[in-house]
Write a protein that holds these residues in place. Structure first.
Motif, PDB file in Angstrom:
ATOM      1  N   VAL A 166       0.858  -1.186   0.000  1.00 39.63           N
ATOM      2  CA  VAL A 166       0.000   0.000   0.000  1.00 39.63           C
ATOM      3  C   VAL A 166       0.898   1.241   0.000  1.00 39.63           C
ATOM      4  CG1 VAL A 166      -1.745   1.314   1.256  1.00 39.63           C
ATOM      5  CG2 VAL A 166      -1.851  -1.197   1.197  1.00 39.63           C
ATOM      6  N   TYR A 203      -0.795   8.131  -6.494  1.00 41.42           N
ATOM      7  CA  TYR A 203      -1.556   6.999  -5.983  1.00 41.42           C
ATOM      8  C   TYR A 203      -2.989   7.080  -6.497  1.00 41.42           C
ATOM      9  CZ  TYR A 203      -4.609   4.673  -2.566  1.00 41.42           C
ATOM     10  OH  TYR A 203      -5.593   3.921  -1.962  1.00 41.42           O
ATOM     11  N   ASP A 206      -5.979   1.189  -3.786  1.00 39.23           N
ATOM     12  CA  ASP A 206      -5.324  -0.018  -3.283  1.00 39.23           C
ATOM     13  C   ASP A 206      -6.387  -0.990  -2.800  1.00 39.23           C
ATOM     14  OD1 ASP A 206      -5.482  -0.217  -0.165  1.00 39.23           O
ATOM     15  OD2 ASP A 206      -5.055   1.900  -0.550  1.00 39.23           O
ATOM     16  N   SER A 211      -1.239  -1.713  -4.815  1.00 41.87           N
ATOM     17  CA  SER A 211      -1.687  -0.366  -5.155  1.00 41.87           C
ATOM     18  C   SER A 211      -1.623  -0.142  -6.658  1.00 41.87           C
ATOM     19  CB  SER A 211      -0.818   0.689  -4.461  1.00 41.87           C
ATOM     20  OG  SER A 211      -0.841   0.549  -3.056  1.00 41.87           O
TER      21      SER A 211
END
Length: 286
Positions: A166, A203, A206, A211
């Protein structure tokens, strides 16, 4: 034979005018030998003085494929095509170009077959290339001249990757020099002796184990994204070279999904997006 046409906006030497249009000395030499230069429909030399309003026509020489390439018929996923470029989506585990281990059935040979079938008298030139295990967008120029006018450094490239773990930082910049690993001719590593390399990531999501990241390359080092993500502790799922083998996945889950560049001939902004190849749901069996 492909043709370029311009209207002069001021007085100039033709050679200088063509250099200003992005035509390299090497390309101009090839044009002089096997193409043609016309001003107001009359054949001229590069020393011709052109005037404002003159019509300049450049006939580009035809091209012959290398005997090392074997045209191969494949179903191509074409994302964009015009007289000057063809942009396709590459599947994973296909070479962009022939290699010692995989001499044929490469993407460039499939594009060459397609161009031959369409009566093109030029050959594909790889502008952007992807590792064998990476999927997504690959740009080909349809003439050497265009290959000189555009490069990987003038194309904005965006990637999607599924990585282990993550990722807690929502945005990140990785600036770490990359060099060839001392123990391998293939593997790269972060090293103070390496060349500057810059990757940025965002990002996306996830599943508590892995992720999804969006990445942008600002330099083009070999295996750059793979090396940088492993360096920060989040190797790409399926990347056995820089991470570890993943059951059921035989290549890194990395895709070039978006490219942007200015067309060197039309000056239009080209923005190409490929559909997502991977997602977190696809690795639920891990």
């Amino acid at each position: 034979m492909k043709v370029l046409q311009y209207i002069a906006t001021s007085s100039n030497v033709l050679k200088t005018f063509l250099y200003d249009k992005g035509i390299s000395r090497k390309s101009l030499s090839a044009i002089k030998q096997n193409g043609a230069l016309l001003v107001n429909k009359e054949n001229v030399t590069v020393r011709k003085i052109i005037q404002e309003g003159d019509e300049v026509t450049v006939y580009l020489p035809n091209e012959t494929p290398s005997p090392n390439l074997e045209p191969v018929k494949m179903d191509l996923k074409i994302l964009y095509e015009d007289e000057w470029f063809i942009i396709v989506s590459k599947s994973a585990m296909m070479n962009t170009a022939p290699s010692r281990e995989h001499r044929h059935n490469s993407l460039v040979e499939a594009v060459l077959y397609y161009m031959i079938q369409n009566g093109e008298q030029t050959i594909p030139h790889i502008v952007t290339r992807l590792d064998r295990g990476t999927s997504g967008i690959v740009i080909f120029a349809k003439h050497q001249l265009l290959h000189h006018m555009i490069s990987e450094t003038t194309v904005n490239k965006y990637y999607l990757a599924v990585v282990h773990g993550v990722v807690k930082q929502k945005y990140g910049k990785i600036e770490a020099p990359i060099a060839r690993a001392k123990h391998s001719i293939i593997e790269r590593e972060v090293s103070p002796d390496g060349k500057f390399a810059h990757t940025e990531y965002e990002y996306l999501s996830d599943d508590s184990q892995n992720s999804m990241l969006k990445l942008q390359l600002f330099t083009g080092r070999t295996h750059q994204i793979r090396v940088h993500l492993a360096h920060i502790g989040h190797p790409i799922v399926g990347d056995s070279l820089y991470g570890y083998k993943t059951k059921g996945i035989g290549h890194q889950l990395l895709q070039c999904y978006n490219v942007e560049f200015e067309h060197p001939i039309t000056k239009n902004k080209i923005n190409i997006i490929d559909e997502m190849h991977y997602n977190l749901a696809a690795i639920d069996m891990l």
